[in-house]
Design a protein around this motif. Structure first.
Motif, PDB file in Angstrom:
ATOM      1  N   SER A   1       0.834  -1.197   0.000  1.00 17.80           N
ATOM      2  CA  SER A   1       0.000   0.000   0.000  1.00 17.80           C
ATOM      3  C   SER A   1       0.871   1.250   0.000  1.00 17.80           C
ATOM      4  O   SER A   1       0.524   2.251  -0.619  1.00 17.80           O
ATOM      5  CB  SER A   1      -0.951  -0.012   1.192  1.00 17.80           C
ATOM      6  OG  SER A   1      -0.323   0.508   2.327  1.00 17.80           O
ATOM      7  N   ALA A   2       2.039   1.189   0.659  1.00 13.02           N
ATOM      8  CA  ALA A   2       2.949   2.339   0.618  1.00 13.02           C
ATOM      9  C   ALA A   2       3.460   2.547  -0.803  1.00 13.02           C
ATOM     10  O   ALA A   2       3.546   3.679  -1.285  1.00 13.02           O
ATOM     11  CB  ALA A   2       4.119   2.127   1.574  1.00 13.02           C
ATOM     12  N   GLY A   3       3.766   1.427  -1.489  1.00  6.87           N
ATOM     13  CA  GLY A   3       4.214   1.528  -2.878  1.00  6.87           C
ATOM     14  C   GLY A   3       3.159   2.155  -3.758  1.00  6.87           C
ATOM     15  O   GLY A   3       3.451   3.014  -4.583  1.00  6.87           O
ATOM     16  N   LEU A   4       1.916   1.745  -3.512  1.00  5.39           N
ATOM     17  CA  LEU A   4       0.789   2.299  -4.270  1.00  5.39           C
ATOM     18  C   LEU A   4       0.682   3.800  -4.031  1.00  5.39           C
ATOM     19  O   LEU A   4       0.482   4.593  -4.956  1.00  5.39           O
ATOM     20  CB  LEU A   4      -0.494   1.594  -3.831  1.00  5.39           C
ATOM     21  CG  LEU A   4      -1.673   1.682  -4.795  1.00  5.39           C
ATOM     22  CD1 LEU A   4      -1.352   0.891  -6.053  1.00  5.39           C
ATOM     23  CD2 LEU A   4      -2.933   1.146  -4.130  1.00  5.39           C
ATOM     24  N   GLN A   5       0.870   4.185  -2.746  1.00  2.71           N
ATOM     25  CA  GLN A   5       0.770   5.598  -2.375  1.00  2.71           C
ATOM     26  C   GLN A   5       1.831   6.422  -3.118  1.00  2.71           C
ATOM     27  O   GLN A   5       1.535   7.466  -3.679  1.00  2.71           O
ATOM     28  CB  GLN A   5       0.952   5.721  -0.858  1.00  2.71           C
ATOM     29  CG  GLN A   5       0.705   7.119  -0.339  1.00  2.71           C
ATOM     30  CD  GLN A   5       1.024   7.226   1.143  1.00  2.71           C
ATOM     31  OE1 GLN A   5       1.663   6.343   1.723  1.00  2.71           O
ATOM     32  NE2 GLN A   5       0.599   8.310   1.751  1.00  2.71           N
ATOM     33  N   TRP A   6       3.069   5.909  -3.125  1.00  2.11           N
ATOM     34  CA  TRP A   6       4.150   6.663  -3.775  1.00  2.11           C
ATOM     35  C   TRP A   6       3.939   6.697  -5.280  1.00  2.11           C
ATOM     36  O   TRP A   6       4.237   7.717  -5.928  1.00  2.11           O
ATOM     37  CB  TRP A   6       5.514   6.074  -3.407  1.00  2.11           C
ATOM     38  CG  TRP A   6       5.935   6.505  -2.037  1.00  2.11           C
ATOM     39  CD1 TRP A   6       5.487   6.002  -0.854  1.00  2.11           C
ATOM     40  CD2 TRP A   6       6.817   7.575  -1.701  1.00  2.11           C
ATOM     41  NE1 TRP A   6       6.045   6.681   0.190  1.00  2.11           N
ATOM     42  CE2 TRP A   6       6.873   7.647  -0.287  1.00  2.11           C
ATOM     43  CE3 TRP A   6       7.585   8.481  -2.447  1.00  2.11           C
ATOM     44  CZ2 TRP A   6       7.643   8.581   0.392  1.00  2.11           C
ATOM     45  CZ3 TRP A   6       8.374   9.413  -1.759  1.00  2.11           C
ATOM     46  CH2 TRP A   6       8.391   9.456  -0.364  1.00  2.11           C
TER      47      TRP A   6
ATOM     48  N   ALA B   1       1.363   9.303  -5.954  1.00  4.29           N
ATOM     49  CA  ALA B   1       1.950  10.637  -5.798  1.00  4.29           C
ATOM     50  C   ALA B   1       2.811  10.987  -7.004  1.00  4.29           C
ATOM     51  O   ALA B   1       2.789  12.122  -7.496  1.00  4.29           O
ATOM     52  CB  ALA B   1       2.776  10.695  -4.515  1.00  4.29           C
ATOM     53  N   ALA B   2       3.555   9.983  -7.514  1.00  5.39           N
ATOM     54  CA  ALA B   2       4.406  10.232  -8.677  1.00  5.39           C
ATOM     55  C   ALA B   2       3.565  10.591  -9.897  1.00  5.39           C
ATOM     56  O   ALA B   2       3.899  11.519 -10.651  1.00  5.39           O
ATOM     57  CB  ALA B   2       5.266   9.000  -8.969  1.00  5.39           C
ATOM     58  N   VAL B   3       2.445   9.881 -10.078  1.00  2.00           N
ATOM     59  CA  VAL B   3       1.558  10.189 -11.202  1.00  2.00           C
ATOM     60  C   VAL B   3       1.007  11.605 -11.061  1.00  2.00           C
ATOM     61  O   VAL B   3       1.012  12.397 -12.012  1.00  2.00           O
ATOM     62  CB  VAL B   3       0.400   9.161 -11.276  1.00  2.00           C
ATOM     63  CG1 VAL B   3      -0.640   9.608 -12.292  1.00  2.00           C
ATOM     64  CG2 VAL B   3       0.944   7.796 -11.637  1.00  2.00           C
ATOM     65  N   LEU B   4       0.545  11.936  -9.849  1.00  5.67           N
ATOM     66  CA  LEU B   4       0.015  13.280  -9.601  1.00  5.67           C
ATOM     67  C   LEU B   4       1.067  14.338  -9.925  1.00  5.67           C
ATOM     68  O   LEU B   4       0.796  15.336 -10.602  1.00  5.67           O
ATOM     69  CB  LEU B   4      -0.420  13.409  -8.137  1.00  5.67           C
ATOM     70  CG  LEU B   4      -0.885  14.811  -7.728  1.00  5.67           C
ATOM     71  CD1 LEU B   4      -2.242  15.109  -8.324  1.00  5.67           C
ATOM     72  CD2 LEU B   4      -0.922  14.966  -6.216  1.00  5.67           C
TER      73      LEU B   4
ATOM     74  N   LEU C   1      -2.568  11.057  -0.779  1.00  7.60           N
ATOM     75  CA  LEU C   1      -1.992  11.398  -2.080  1.00  7.60           C
ATOM     76  C   LEU C   1      -0.786  12.345  -1.941  1.00  7.60           C
ATOM     77  O   LEU C   1       0.212  12.195  -2.637  1.00  7.60           O
ATOM     78  CB  LEU C   1      -3.080  12.062  -2.932  1.00  7.60           C
ATOM     79  CG  LEU C   1      -2.852  12.082  -4.440  1.00  7.60           C
ATOM     80  CD1 LEU C   1      -2.687  10.663  -4.957  1.00  7.60           C
ATOM     81  CD2 LEU C   1      -4.033  12.747  -5.130  1.00  7.60           C
ATOM     82  N   LEU C   2      -0.900  13.313  -1.018  1.00 10.10           N
ATOM     83  CA  LEU C   2       0.121  14.368  -0.969  1.00 10.10           C
ATOM     84  C   LEU C   2       1.287  14.061  -0.037  1.00 10.10           C
ATOM     85  O   LEU C   2       2.348  14.661  -0.170  1.00 10.10           O
ATOM     86  CB  LEU C   2      -0.515  15.694  -0.547  1.00 10.10           C
ATOM     87  CG  LEU C   2      -1.454  16.355  -1.556  1.00 10.10           C
ATOM     88  CD1 LEU C   2      -1.909  17.700  -1.028  1.00 10.10           C
ATOM     89  CD2 LEU C   2      -0.770  16.532  -2.901  1.00 10.10           C
ATOM     90  N   HIS C   3       1.077  13.117   0.892  1.00 11.41           N
ATOM     91  CA  HIS C   3       2.111  12.889   1.902  1.00 11.41           C
ATOM     92  C   HIS C   3       3.506  12.636   1.315  1.00 11.41           C
ATOM     93  O   HIS C   3       4.479  13.262   1.751  1.00 11.41           O
ATOM     94  CB  HIS C   3       1.689  11.760   2.846  1.00 11.41           C
ATOM     95  CG  HIS C   3       2.687  11.489   3.909  1.00 11.41           C
ATOM     96  ND1 HIS C   3       3.544  10.415   3.864  1.00 11.41           N
ATOM     97  CD2 HIS C   3       3.030  12.185   5.013  1.00 11.41           C
ATOM     98  CE1 HIS C   3       4.344  10.458   4.913  1.00 11.41           C
ATOM     99  NE2 HIS C   3       4.049  11.517   5.630  1.00 11.41           N
ATOM    100  N   PRO C   4       3.625  11.745   0.300  1.00 12.57           N
ATOM    101  CA  PRO C   4       4.975  11.529  -0.258  1.00 12.57           C
ATOM    102  C   PRO C   4       5.571  12.809  -0.844  1.00 12.57           C
ATOM    103  O   PRO C   4       6.754  13.086  -0.642  1.00 12.57           O
ATOM    104  CB  PRO C   4       4.737  10.487  -1.358  1.00 12.57           C
ATOM    105  CG  PRO C   4       3.466   9.830  -1.010  1.00 12.57           C
ATOM    106  CD  PRO C   4       2.625  10.865  -0.329  1.00 12.57           C
TER     107      PRO C   4
END
Lengths: 255, 256
Positions: free
Chosen positions: A6-11, A14-17, B92-95
């Protein structure tokens, strides 16, 4: 395992955003010349690592930061011990000068350092020493001077000598302040070293790269240098936090 | 103890006088005066800066960068923290925020030069990037300490967001925002001077200093440095930041 997924998914999200905002929104509306796509920054870093520039940049900046940090911490703690353990009058007399020195932005020293010592590893490292010294000195003196007076009096009543009060009460109390200062001194030293390289307008180090690349409007190099600097800074932040967590409980247990 | 205070002030004056005399009598062959201006020269440089009004211009220019940067950076930091109290946004923003926090902010000046040119906007952008994180972490802490029971009670009784803000959020966050300002204002001053040293756009203190240094006017440069230290000192004392406990609690390891 699930947490790391899930952390990988989060990062990844964020990278896509970041990519959407950076490359699709910002770049077309500002300028494609100055907001270059991430892959060009990455290929610049690869280029540097192939021709040895990368190692050179990191080594120069990191050695300024770490040598400056080591000397600055040693001098700062030493000077603070001299002031903190000498009669109260000494500390009170120099207090305004210390406050002004601590609060003033140190970067104003660079034009003078440049006139005195020109440019090079020595003046830049000296500047890091001065900046780190200020942080460590003030925090350590604060630690030594915020000891509970009642505790001191109690120890005196019990017949403790000055040396005993210093080693049993003052130093352990101040140690917490020193550790806190240390945890932010390492990333701080890196920032100071980069700032110094920029203001000296040198050719060396990450700051030198940032300075020169921005002079010739080479956005890919500026961003690549910023990425490398951010990774170094993140590593120093994490290591410092680990160090702080490691040292602090050991100090608090005897209280 | 009035006599003790008198003693402290007396020793300070004697020391200061001694330093000035010693500094005055350093021979020119040992330390040339273009490197370190002599006290009399520095005093006359200071006086002519005052009389000509260029010192006032510099102070106004630097503080306008500081104020504008604070005006952009404080709401941005507070707004970001508020937005990140909503779960999906935080996820979404935390990283991105974590990475942005680690960026050595001084390096951003090179980006701003390219994007915004040799202009005061570059100074303002750098000040903003410094100040934003201080308010961000200050607001995060304030939000973390909000009394959840009170919040639930207010919501149950049908309070609207405005009332909740007025009765709960503002009182709870005031001390944190004050602490953040105590850190952010000196930081903004430092960032502004740094930006002015690198980007000689406005007629700020940094620009004034680099002009003196470039023309090997050691007295003028020292006069500006004294002014900068004085401003920083007054900011520090005025904000009551003598004991820097809050620096640690907000974790803003970004002092200049």
């Amino acid at each position: 395992m699930r947490r790391s997924v899930s952390a990988g998914l989060q990062w990844a999200a964020a990278a896509v955003l970041f990519y959407i905002v950076w490359d699709q929104l910002l770049a077309p509306s500002v300028s494609r010349a100055f907001i270059v796509p991430p892959w060009r920054v990455w290929s610049r870093i690869e280029e540097w690592s192939a021709n040895g520039v990368l190692g050179n940049l990191i080594q120069t900046t990191l050695s300024e930061a770490l040598v400056g940090l080591t000397i600055g911490v040693a001098l700062g703690v030493l000077a603070a011990l001299v002031v903190g353990l000498s009669p109260r009058l000494v500390g009170d007399v120099i207090e305004p000068a210390v406050t002004a020195f601590y609060a003033a932005p140190k970067f104003v020293l660079i034009p003078l350092l440049f006139v005195w010592m020109s440019n090079g590893f020595l003046p830049r490292t000296l500047f890091v020493v001065v900046a780190v010294f200020a942080v460590i000195f003030v925090n350590t003196v604060t630690g030594l001077r915020t000891v509970d007076n009642d505790c001191v009096r109690m120890l005196q009543l019990l017949g403790a000598t000055r040396a005993q009060i210093a080693t049993k009460l003052l130093l352990p109390h101040a140690l917490g302040f020193v550790v806190t200062a240390l945890t932010f001194a390492a990333p701080f030293a890196l920032t100071i070293a980069i700032g110094a390289e920029i203001l000296f307008g040198t050719r060396d180090g990450l700051g030198g790269m940032l300075f020169n690349a921005s002079q010739r409007f080479d956005a890919a190099s500026v961003l690549a240098a910023l990425v490398v600097a951010t990774i170094l800074s993140a590593v120093l932040i994490v290591l410092s936090a680990r160090f702080g967590a490691l040292v602090r409980p050991a100090r608090e247990s005897p209280e | 103890m009035p006599s003790y205070r008198l003693l402290v002030v007396g020793v300070r004056l004697v020391l200061l006088g001694g330093i000035l005399v010693a500094w005055h009598s350093v021979p020119e062959s040992v330390v040339p005066s273009y490197a370190v201006g002599r006290p009399v020269e520095v005093a006359s440089a200071l006086l002519s800066l005052l009389v000509s009004g260029s010192l006032l211009t510099a102070l106004v220019a630097t503080s306008s960068s500081v104020m504008l940067g604070m005006l952009v950076g404080a709401p941005a930091g507070i707004g970001l923290a508020l937005a990140m109290s909503i779960r999906p946004i935080r996820w979404l923003l935390h990283p991105l925020v974590t990475i942005a926090y680690a960026i050595p902010k001084v390096g951003l000046i090179s980006l701003f030069i390219m994007w915004l040119g040799i202009s005061q906007q570059s100074h303002i952008a750098l000040v903003t990037s410094f100040v934003m994180f201080v308010y961000f972490y200050g607001t995060r802490q304030a939000l973390a300490e909000i009394d959840q029971d009170k919040l639930a009670a207010l919501t149950l009784m049908g309070a609207n967001p405005l009332t909740i803000t007025r009765l709960l959020l503002l009182p709870a966050s005031a001390p944190h925002l004050y602490a953040a300002t105590r850190i952010a204002l000196p930081l903004a001053f430092g960032a502004s001077v740094f930006a002015e040293l690198r980007v000689p756009a406005s007629k700020g203190l940094g620009t004034l200093l680099s002009n003196f240094a470039n023309s090997l006017d050691g007295a003028g440069a020292l006069a500006v440095m004294i002014v900068v230290a004085l401003v920083a000192y007054l900011l520090d004392v005025g904000l009551g930041a003598r004991l820097r406990q809050h620096t640690e609690s907000i974790g803003a390891g970004v002092e200049l």
